[in-house]
Scaffold this motif. Structure first.
Motif, PDB file in Angstrom:
ATOM      1  N   GLU A  58      42.633  95.593  29.301  1.00 49.94           N
ATOM      2  CA  GLU A  58      41.133  95.457  29.441  1.00 49.94           C
ATOM      3  C   GLU A  58      41.083  95.513  28.329  1.00 49.94           C
ATOM      4  OE1 GLU A  58      40.900  97.846  33.613  1.00 49.94           O
ATOM      5  OE2 GLU A  58      38.973  97.469  32.710  1.00 49.94           O
ATOM      6  N   GLU A  59      41.899  96.668  27.195  1.00 50.76           N
ATOM      7  CA  GLU A  59      41.473  96.505  25.527  1.00 50.76           C
ATOM      8  C   GLU A  59      41.667  95.643  25.215  1.00 50.76           C
ATOM      9  OE1 GLU A  59      43.331 101.071  25.056  1.00 50.76           O
ATOM     10  OE2 GLU A  59      43.694  99.283  24.410  1.00 50.76           O
ATOM     11  N   ALA A  60      41.412  94.396  25.194  1.00 44.41           N
ATOM     12  CA  ALA A  60      41.343  92.898  24.652  1.00 44.41           C
ATOM     13  C   ALA A  60      40.356  92.371  24.878  1.00 44.41           C
ATOM     14  CB  ALA A  60      43.185  92.003  25.106  1.00 44.41           C
ATOM     15  N   THR A  61      39.875  92.366  25.700  1.00 50.91           N
ATOM     16  CA  THR A  61      38.501  92.044  26.034  1.00 50.91           C
ATOM     17  C   THR A  61      37.195  92.326  24.932  1.00 50.91           C
ATOM     18  OG1 THR A  61      37.882  92.555  28.527  1.00 50.91           O
ATOM     19  CG2 THR A  61      35.762  91.864  27.231  1.00 50.91           C
ATOM     20  N   ALA A  62      36.626  90.540  24.049  1.00 49.56           N
ATOM     21  CA  ALA A  62      36.539  90.711  23.199  1.00 49.56           C
ATOM     22  C   ALA A  62      35.486  89.717  22.787  1.00 49.56           C
ATOM     23  CB  ALA A  62      36.813  91.548  21.659  1.00 49.56           C
ATOM     24  N   VAL A  63      35.120  89.508  21.574  1.00 45.54           N
ATOM     25  CA  VAL A  63      35.214  87.937  21.460  1.00 45.54           C
ATOM     26  C   VAL A  63      36.153  87.583  20.071  1.00 45.54           C
ATOM     27  CG1 VAL A  63      33.416  86.605  20.034  1.00 45.54           C
ATOM     28  CG2 VAL A  63      32.846  87.823  21.714  1.00 45.54           C
ATOM     29  N   TYR A  64      36.971  87.119  20.293  1.00 45.43           N
ATOM     30  CA  TYR A  64      37.699  86.810  18.981  1.00 45.43           C
ATOM     31  C   TYR A  64      37.575  85.553  18.443  1.00 45.43           C
ATOM     32  CZ  TYR A  64      41.329  89.809  21.753  1.00 45.43           C
ATOM     33  OH  TYR A  64      41.753  90.690  22.312  1.00 45.43           O
ATOM     34  N   TYR A  65      37.702  85.757  16.670  1.00 48.05           N
ATOM     35  CA  TYR A  65      37.159  84.828  15.608  1.00 48.05           C
ATOM     36  C   TYR A  65      38.078  84.456  14.787  1.00 48.05           C
ATOM     37  CZ  TYR A  65      32.527  86.863  16.529  1.00 48.05           C
ATOM     38  OH  TYR A  65      31.552  87.528  17.128  1.00 48.05           O
ATOM     39  N   CYS A  66      38.398  83.473  14.707  1.00 43.87           N
ATOM     40  CA  CYS A  66      39.436  83.011  13.403  1.00 43.87           C
ATOM     41  C   CYS A  66      39.025  82.853  12.104  1.00 43.87           C
ATOM     42  CB  CYS A  66      40.050  81.086  13.668  1.00 43.87           C
ATOM     43  SG  CYS A  66      40.076  80.397  12.901  1.00 43.87           S
ATOM     44  N   SER A  67      39.714  82.973  11.240  1.00 47.52           N
ATOM     45  CA  SER A  67      39.239  82.696   9.834  1.00 47.52           C
ATOM     46  C   SER A  67      39.997  82.716   9.081  1.00 47.52           C
ATOM     47  CB  SER A  67      39.093  84.601   9.287  1.00 47.52           C
ATOM     48  OG  SER A  67      40.523  85.517   9.344  1.00 47.52           O
ATOM     49  N   ALA A  68      39.950  82.079   8.032  1.00 41.61           N
ATOM     50  CA  ALA A  68      40.454  81.939   6.671  1.00 41.61           C
ATOM     51  C   ALA A  68      40.062  81.902   5.755  1.00 41.61           C
ATOM     52  CB  ALA A  68      40.587  79.938   6.978  1.00 41.61           C
ATOM     53  N   ASP A  69      40.434  82.231   4.794  1.00 40.23           N
ATOM     54  CA  ASP A  69      40.378  82.937   3.020  1.00 40.23           C
ATOM     55  C   ASP A  69      39.400  81.598   2.328  1.00 40.23           C
ATOM     56  OD1 ASP A  69      43.178  84.436   2.483  1.00 40.23           O
ATOM     57  OD2 ASP A  69      42.078  84.495   4.512  1.00 40.23           O
ATOM     58  N   ARG A  70      39.084  81.677   1.883  1.00 41.25           N
ATOM     59  CA  ARG A  70      38.458  81.233   0.693  1.00 41.25           C
ATOM     60  C   ARG A  70      39.083  80.622  -0.007  1.00 41.25           C
ATOM     61  NH1 ARG A  70      32.445  79.921   1.449  1.00 41.25           N
ATOM     62  NH2 ARG A  70      31.485  80.845   3.345  1.00 41.25           N
ATOM     63  N   ALA A  71      38.794  79.408  -0.970  1.00 47.31           N
ATOM     64  CA  ALA A  71      39.866  78.766  -2.228  1.00 47.31           C
ATOM     65  C   ALA A  71      38.731  78.135  -2.727  1.00 47.31           C
ATOM     66  CB  ALA A  71      40.866  77.973  -1.419  1.00 47.31           C
ATOM     67  N   SER A  72      39.533  78.634  -4.262  1.00 48.39           N
ATOM     68  CA  SER A  72      38.950  77.662  -4.937  1.00 48.39           C
ATOM     69  C   SER A  72      39.588  76.504  -6.158  1.00 48.39           C
ATOM     70  CB  SER A  72      38.672  78.662  -6.193  1.00 48.39           C
ATOM     71  OG  SER A  72      38.153  78.015  -7.809  1.00 48.39           O
ATOM     72  N   VAL A  73      39.761  75.609  -5.837  1.00 52.48           N
ATOM     73  CA  VAL A  73      40.066  74.721  -6.466  1.00 52.48           C
ATOM     74  C   VAL A  73      40.278  74.243  -7.900  1.00 52.48           C
ATOM     75  CG1 VAL A  73      40.848  72.167  -5.739  1.00 52.48           C
ATOM     76  CG2 VAL A  73      39.503  73.152  -4.133  1.00 52.48           C
ATOM     77  N   TYR A  74      41.259  73.996  -7.961  1.00 50.18           N
ATOM     78  CA  TYR A  74      41.115  73.923  -9.780  1.00 50.18           C
ATOM     79  C   TYR A  74      41.424  72.477 -10.373  1.00 50.18           C
ATOM     80  CZ  TYR A  74      43.202  78.129 -10.109  1.00 50.18           C
ATOM     81  OH  TYR A  74      43.973  79.365  -9.803  1.00 50.18           O
ATOM     82  N   LEU A  75      40.338  71.649 -11.207  1.00 53.44           N
ATOM     83  CA  LEU A  75      40.036  70.106 -11.759  1.00 53.44           C
ATOM     84  C   LEU A  75      41.677  70.162 -12.245  1.00 53.44           C
ATOM     85  CD1 LEU A  75      37.347  70.766 -14.321  1.00 53.44           C
ATOM     86  CD2 LEU A  75      36.858  70.089 -11.805  1.00 53.44           C
ATOM     87  N   GLY A  76      42.320  70.127 -12.347  1.00 56.41           N
ATOM     88  CA  GLY A  76      44.009  69.895 -12.492  1.00 56.41           C
ATOM     89  C   GLY A  76      44.724  69.682 -11.232  1.00 56.41           C
ATOM     90  N   GLY A  77      44.506  70.163 -10.505  1.00 56.77           N
ATOM     91  CA  GLY A  77      44.867  70.165  -8.636  1.00 56.77           C
ATOM     92  C   GLY A  77      45.465  71.756  -8.853  1.00 56.77           C
ATOM     93  N   GLY A  78      45.566  72.086  -7.498  1.00 52.96           N
ATOM     94  CA  GLY A  78      46.097  73.062  -7.169  1.00 52.96           C
ATOM     95  C   GLY A  78      44.669  74.130  -6.790  1.00 52.96           C
TER      96      GLY A  78
ATOM     97  N   PRO B 111      42.128  72.113   3.606  1.00 60.59           N
ATOM     98  CA  PRO B 111      43.623  71.366   3.180  1.00 60.59           C
ATOM     99  C   PRO B 111      44.568  72.404   2.473  1.00 60.59           C
ATOM    100  CG  PRO B 111      42.672  70.703   2.291  1.00 60.59           C
ATOM    101  CD  PRO B 111      41.924  72.295   1.812  1.00 60.59           C
ATOM    102  N   PHE B 112      44.069  73.769   2.198  1.00 56.45           N
ATOM    103  CA  PHE B 112      45.037  75.273   2.162  1.00 56.45           C
ATOM    104  C   PHE B 112      46.277  75.549   2.744  1.00 56.45           C
ATOM    105  CE2 PHE B 112      41.911  74.070  -1.237  1.00 56.45           C
ATOM    106  CZ  PHE B 112      40.590  74.054  -0.325  1.00 56.45           C
ATOM    107  N   SER B 113      46.816  75.585   2.500  1.00 57.57           N
ATOM    108  CA  SER B 113      47.795  76.168   3.421  1.00 57.57           C
ATOM    109  C   SER B 113      48.729  77.212   3.407  1.00 57.57           C
ATOM    110  CB  SER B 113      49.153  74.889   3.539  1.00 57.57           C
ATOM    111  OG  SER B 113      49.772  73.833   2.554  1.00 57.57           O
TER     112      SER B 113
END
Length: 126
Positions: free
Chosen positions: A86-106, A28-30
């Motif tokens: 042809e240089e675009a031939t590859a396996v494409y991976y999606c990534s998402a930054d890890r996040a740390s959730v605060y107890l008080g929100g955010g 949910p970390f938009s």
């Protein structure tokens, strides 16, 4: 648990287009960054494009041809790839930054620690 699932890869002739999608469940970390990387045979994984909020960046090799976008309502990341070579031939991976959730929100994002999808193969032939 965060899960990234890519789709949209396939085989295409040079000059053609493909649109990759990545559905991010449990993420949910938009405000955190997401991106696309690729790994060609015999080469290291490299950044293709990344988006953080409204800011995008691209590898020089794809500038002007690839467009990254994100739909936070659908929890989906996209990569529109045009004028493929042809240089675009590859396996494409999606990534998402890890996040740390605060107890008080955010939350805080960690751009150097990422979740990864399993990849989708793109093959461009001449």
């Amino acid at each position: 648990q965060v899960q990234l699932v890519e789709s949209g890869g396939g085989s295409v002739q040079a000059g053609g287009s493909l649109k990759l999608s990545c559905v991010a469940s449990g993420y949910p970390f938009s405000n955190c960054g997401m991106g696309w990387y690729r790994e060609a045979p015999g080469k290291e994984r490299e950044l293709v494009s990344r988006i953080v909020g409204g800011t995008t960046n691209y590898a020089d090799s794809v500038k002007g041809r690839f467009t990254i976008s994100r739909d936070n309502d659908k929890n989906t990341l996209y990569l529109q790839m045009n004028s493929l070579n042809e240089e675009a031939t590859a396996v494409y991976y999606c990534s998402a930054d890890r996040a740390s959730v605060y107890l008080g929100g955010g939350y805080s994002c960690f751009s150097r620690d990422r979740y990864w999808g399993r990849g989708t193969q793109v093959i461009v032939s001449s």
